[in-house]
Enzyme design. Structure first.
Site, short mmCIF file in Angstrom:
data_model
loop_
_atom_site.label_atom_id
_atom_site.label_comp_id
_atom_site.label_asym_id
_atom_site.label_seq_id
_atom_site.Cartn_x
_atom_site.Cartn_y
_atom_site.Cartn_z
N GLU A 47 0.33 -1.45 0.25
CA GLU A 47 0.50 0.10 -0.25
C GLU A 47 0.63 1.22 0.09
O GLU A 47 1.98 1.76 0.75
CB GLU A 47 -0.99 -0.21 0.88
CG GLU A 47 -1.83 -1.14 1.11
CD GLU A 47 -2.74 -1.36 2.07
OE1 GLU A 47 -3.04 -0.18 3.07
OE2 GLU A 47 -3.64 -1.74 2.59
N GLU A 55 -8.53 2.93 -5.03
CA GLU A 55 -10.06 2.35 -3.82
C GLU A 55 -9.66 3.55 -3.51
O GLU A 55 -9.38 4.29 -2.57
CB GLU A 55 -9.13 1.86 -2.11
CG GLU A 55 -10.63 1.28 -1.99
CD GLU A 55 -9.80 0.34 -0.65
OE1 GLU A 55 -8.73 -0.33 -0.42
OE2 GLU A 55 -10.64 -0.23 0.86
O1 KIV Z 1 -7.05 -6.64 1.41
C1 KIV Z 1 -7.55 -6.48 0.35
O2 KIV Z 1 -8.55 -6.97 0.37
C2 KIV Z 1 -7.58 -4.98 -0.05
C3 KIV Z 1 -8.63 -5.30 -1.78
C4 KIV Z 1 -9.36 -4.19 -1.29
C5 KIV Z 1 -7.73 -4.59 -3.09
O3 KIV Z 1 -6.23 -3.86 -0.15
#
Ligand code: KIV
Length: 296
Positions: free
Chosen positions: A130, A197
């Protein structure tokens, strides 16, 4: 399987594992990329059979499977176990393991070491991490070690506290510009795709156009190169309030609750188990057994 008999639901069918470069080709051809999370082998098998292209072993598992309030406490070992289960079930889709909070922030070395574990021990085809900022260098280091990396910008749940909670990002011109820059920096670091997101559709459209690699949206409108949803959210299998961007394609929670209530009621009434759920034994053995019991 011959070319003629390929399953029509597959956007871009190939025997065996979907080759990673095919994702960029799909973007070029304008074919949408389908991604979903999964956390165990039967779910991965179902996603594979449905023609899903990418499966993410997401740290969302911390919330939807393990009942936590956030993704922050999820550990590398948890993701590792689930990745092993998912890779046993998924043959064609690429399986991506989420790098949990704390598994890549400290240094490039830590990030590479943990990404390699997810590939080597978990069987993942790649990893996801991330944020922009320091994650850009981590992504570059992991790609340099030969592990495909997916980036993730916009609402990044691991740092939701810093972002002011689980809310849409990039809603001012300046924040939107920063988002485009983060996505481009991740692409330049070698990421093969970027998750966007909870960002406005106009911003997602601009990022998607700016990127050569696919942008996969979740709460990012219709113009990204693909979509991802969380398994439990999309299947109606999660009690909390789902975000606005979730579409529920089934109500499995209701179906399971109803089945459990019927089971409980049938156990209590004696309606279950029936004859057909019960093992018998040869009549002479049963008689001999009773004689043994009677004889003490
Ligand atoms: O952890 C997860 O499921 C994610 C998705 C929302 C992309 O990062």
């Amino acid at each position: 399987m011959s070319e003629e008999s390929k399953p029509p639901r597959y956007a871009s069918w190939t025997a065996g594992k979907l080759p990673l470069p095919e994702l960029a080709e799909m973007k070029r051809r304008g074919e949408k990329i389908v991604m979903v999370t999964a956390y165990d082998a039967p779910s991965a098998r179902l996603a594979d059979a449905a023609g899903v292209d990418l499966i993410l072993v997401g740290d969302s598992s911390g919330m939807v499977v393990h009942g936590r309030e956030s993704t922050v406490p999820v550990t590398l070992d948890e993701i590792l176990f689930m990745t092993q289960w998912v890779t046993r079930g998924a043959k064609r889709p690429l399986v991506l393991a989420d790098m949990p909070f704390g598994s890549y922030e400290e240094s490039d070395e830590q990030a590479v070491r943990n990404a390699i574990r997810l590939v080597k021990e978990g069987g993942a085809d790649g990893v996801k991490l991330e944020r922009g900022g320091t994650s850009v260098a981590r992504a570059r280091a992991i790609v340099g070690a030969g592990v495909p990396v997916m980036g993730h910008v916009g609402l990044t749940p691991q740092t939701a506290t810093v972002l002011g909670g689980f809310k849409a990002q990039g809603r001012t011109a300046e924040r939107a510009r920063q988002l485009v820059e983060d996505a481009l920096a991740l692409e330049a670091a070698g990421c093969f795709a970027i998750v966007l997101e909870a960002v406005p559709a106009a911003v997602a459209r601009a990022v998607t156009r700016a990127l050569a690699v696919p942008a996969i949206g979740i709460g990012a409108g219709p113009d990204t190169d693909g979509q991802v949803l969380v398994w439990h959210d999309m299947l109606g299998f999660y009690e909390g309030r789902a975000p606005r961007f979730v579409k529920r394609y089934a109500e499995l929670g209701d179906a399971i609750a109803e089945a459990l209530e019927r089971y409980a009621s049938e156990v209590r009434s004696g309606a279950f188990p029936e004859e057909r759920h019960t093992y018998g034994m040869p009549e002479e053995e049963r008689a001999a057994f009773e004689a043994l019991l009677a004889g003490g």
